[in-house]
Design an enzyme around this catalytic site. Sequence first.
Site, mmCIF file in Angstrom:
data_model
loop_
_atom_site.group_PDB
_atom_site.id
_atom_site.type_symbol
_atom_site.label_atom_id
_atom_site.label_comp_id
_atom_site.label_asym_id
_atom_site.label_seq_id
_atom_site.Cartn_x
_atom_site.Cartn_y
_atom_site.Cartn_z
ATOM 1 N N GLU A 290 0.830 -1.216 0.000
ATOM 2 C CA GLU A 290 0.000 0.000 0.000
ATOM 3 C C GLU A 290 0.858 1.256 0.000
ATOM 4 O O GLU A 290 0.761 2.078 0.910
ATOM 5 C CB GLU A 290 -0.873 0.012 1.263
ATOM 6 C CG GLU A 290 -1.725 -1.220 1.473
ATOM 7 C CD GLU A 290 -2.297 -1.325 2.901
ATOM 8 O OE1 GLU A 290 -1.884 -0.542 3.780
ATOM 9 O OE2 GLU A 290 -3.153 -2.191 3.115
ATOM 10 N N ARG A 293 3.195 7.801 -0.214
ATOM 11 C CA ARG A 293 4.205 8.857 -0.363
ATOM 12 C C ARG A 293 5.265 8.535 -1.417
ATOM 13 O O ARG A 293 5.633 9.395 -2.219
ATOM 14 C CB ARG A 293 4.894 9.050 0.996
ATOM 15 C CG ARG A 293 5.848 10.226 1.059
ATOM 16 C CD ARG A 293 6.678 10.187 2.355
ATOM 17 N NE ARG A 293 5.854 9.990 3.512
ATOM 18 C CZ ARG A 293 5.288 10.968 4.225
ATOM 19 N NH1 ARG A 293 5.503 12.225 3.898
ATOM 20 N NH2 ARG A 293 4.533 10.681 5.265
ATOM 21 N N TYR A 333 4.162 18.651 11.336
ATOM 22 C CA TYR A 333 5.239 17.750 11.766
ATOM 23 C C TYR A 333 6.599 18.436 11.772
ATOM 24 O O TYR A 333 7.618 17.748 11.805
ATOM 25 C CB TYR A 333 5.400 16.568 10.801
ATOM 26 C CG TYR A 333 4.179 15.903 10.251
ATOM 27 C CD1 TYR A 333 3.339 15.145 11.065
ATOM 28 C CD2 TYR A 333 3.906 15.965 8.892
ATOM 29 C CE1 TYR A 333 2.262 14.483 10.516
ATOM 30 C CE2 TYR A 333 2.820 15.298 8.342
ATOM 31 C CZ TYR A 333 1.997 14.558 9.166
ATOM 32 O OH TYR A 333 0.946 13.897 8.610
ATOM 33 N N CYS A 359 -2.825 33.747 9.505
ATOM 34 C CA CYS A 359 -2.610 34.377 10.808
ATOM 35 C C CYS A 359 -2.329 33.344 11.893
ATOM 36 O O CYS A 359 -3.173 33.088 12.763
ATOM 37 C CB CYS A 359 -3.819 35.235 11.161
ATOM 38 S SG CYS A 359 -4.070 36.485 9.914
ATOM 39 N N GLU A 360 -1.168 32.715 11.793
ATOM 40 C CA GLU A 360 -0.693 31.738 12.774
ATOM 41 C C GLU A 360 0.825 31.792 12.725
ATOM 42 O O GLU A 360 1.404 31.777 11.639
ATOM 43 C CB GLU A 360 -1.077 30.296 12.365
ATOM 44 C CG GLU A 360 -2.526 29.963 12.346
ATOM 45 C CD GLU A 360 -3.118 29.742 13.728
ATOM 46 O OE1 GLU A 360 -2.358 29.529 14.695
ATOM 47 O OE2 GLU A 360 -4.358 29.810 13.833
ATOM 48 N N TYR A 387 0.525 14.158 0.689
ATOM 49 C CA TYR A 387 0.086 14.735 1.958
ATOM 50 C C TYR A 387 0.175 16.251 1.967
ATOM 51 O O TYR A 387 0.530 16.849 2.968
ATOM 52 C CB TYR A 387 0.883 14.109 3.131
ATOM 53 C CG TYR A 387 0.738 12.606 3.167
ATOM 54 C CD1 TYR A 387 -0.481 12.033 3.493
ATOM 55 C CD2 TYR A 387 1.793 11.772 2.837
ATOM 56 C CE1 TYR A 387 -0.644 10.651 3.498
ATOM 57 C CE2 TYR A 387 1.642 10.386 2.834
ATOM 58 C CZ TYR A 387 0.421 9.840 3.167
ATOM 59 O OH TYR A 387 0.260 8.487 3.158
HETATM 60 C C1 LIG Z 1 -1.086 6.038 5.162
HETATM 61 C C2 LIG Z 1 -1.152 4.592 4.921
HETATM 62 C C3 LIG Z 1 -0.457 4.014 3.852
HETATM 63 C C4 LIG Z 1 0.465 4.790 2.967
HETATM 64 O O1 LIG Z 1 1.596 5.235 3.663
HETATM 65 P P1 LIG Z 1 2.806 5.946 2.908
HETATM 66 O O2 LIG Z 1 3.755 6.286 3.982
HETATM 67 O O3 LIG Z 1 2.247 7.144 2.251
HETATM 68 O O4 LIG Z 1 3.368 4.960 1.939
HETATM 69 C C5 LIG Z 1 -0.615 2.666 3.635
HETATM 70 N N1 LIG Z 1 -1.414 1.910 4.434
HETATM 71 C C6 LIG Z 1 -2.096 2.435 5.478
HETATM 72 C C7 LIG Z 1 -2.945 1.577 6.304
HETATM 73 C C8 LIG Z 1 -1.981 3.786 5.761
HETATM 74 O O5 LIG Z 1 -2.636 4.302 6.795
#
Ligand SMILES: *Cc1c(COP(=O)(O)O)cnc(C)c1O
Length: 438
Positions: A290, A293, A333, A359-360, A387
């Site tokens: 999954e 980024r 972050y 304004c922060e 992101y």
């Molecule tokens: C955010 C997330 C991702 C993707 O994470 P990356 O750091 O963007 O690769 C994959 N799986 C789950 C469950 C997530 O919450």
Amino acid sequence: MTTPTEASAPRLPGQPFFHYRDAQLWVEDVSVSALARAHGTPLFIYSQGAMLSALDAYRRGLAGREALICYAVKANSSLAVLQTFVQAGCGLDIVSGGELIRAVRAGADPRRIIFSGVGKSRADMRLALELGIGCFNVESLPELDVLNEVTSLLGRRAPVSLRVNPDVDARTHPYISTGLKDNKFGIAHDQALDAYRHAASLPGLEVVGIDCHIGSQITEEAPYLDAMDRVLDLVAAVEADGIALRHIDFGGGLGIDYQGETPPAADALWARLLQRLDQRGFGDKALLIEPGRSLVGNAGICVTESLYVKHGAHKHFLIVDAAMNDLPRPAMYEAYHAIVPVELLDRPSHVYDVVGPVCESGDWLGRDRRLAVASGDLLAVCSTGAYCMSMASNYNTRGRAAEVLVAGNQTQVIRERETVDDQLRLEHGLAPALRPRT
Ligand SMILES: *Cc1c(COP(=O)(O)O)cnc(C)c1O
């Protein structure tokens, strides 16, 4: 003062898709300043080539395996970005009903969509079941029970994986570390076997796999290998208990170069992980991953115009037209994004705090950056494909930026700049009965 040349061009993440040519920043074969003139600022510009090249690294790493790359929608959920990955053969990883609808509108086959997240609502579950989702990654015992209940109303079984928490330290920022036992994510390693037994006992659920995701912006191989070992220990225990698992989902999390980080390349990382998988005798399992980024982060920049140069008593401020509502990661972050001039011009250079108009005091994009710029110049905030737009807000009634996708010398506006009317569309003025008496 010397005139900057390409030799002195600043370090630029995302090369070769972002590069300087004749002291001008280009995205593939398109000039960034031309796009900014045509579409205004702040403007996100994405390189489709960079996205597909990042995807290819995963493909090479997983070649010859039964594997599905499910792009994590939350990293950048714009329709055309989703379509890029779907049409390139990816599945999608989603975390909400809204993302599910986006995914389907982008043309994704629901069977290739994975539903992650700790707080799925009943309505989200129902929608996903009706559409025929590929798998629910379930994160708690109560969620198993609720999902089972929802299936009984629909007369349809739900394919489930349990997201287990391997309790390894991804050695990343605490806000994006998710695999430690004190995180809200996943089922604790020592409770996982019982959770599997419970899942297998529920008539509405069909146990199909196991899942983990240990964090984000991971720049080392070791946490992945540790997590894999811990997950495989569980696979062995669960299967010894008579519950067969068809797939293993290793989540996302691979880091990118924001500031000179050197994360493992996706193909090299997967070569190592597959070696470990084979050594441990699980080479025949189907794999899911999954990544978010690492597929889009370095495929985007945000172009902003410098509005004012303000020389304070101790600091120089560069006030630009992009802000924390467009680029929330520094405020959230303390994240670092490289900031570079779009044109390398002969300007006096100063060390600036680059800040937005919101304004922060937390509205900063970069601190202590040496830049040779004047007001009116364009800057690119780098590595903003992930992101950023997906986290953008309307704070200070700022419309969200426009987005352009570049492929070679082709460009397309994939999202229009948001207007104030767009923002006001859902609001109602005060009704007569609620008018304050004067
Ligand atoms: C955010 C997330 C991702 C993707 O994470 P990356 O750091 O963007 O690769 C994959 N799986 C789950 C469950 C997530 O919450």
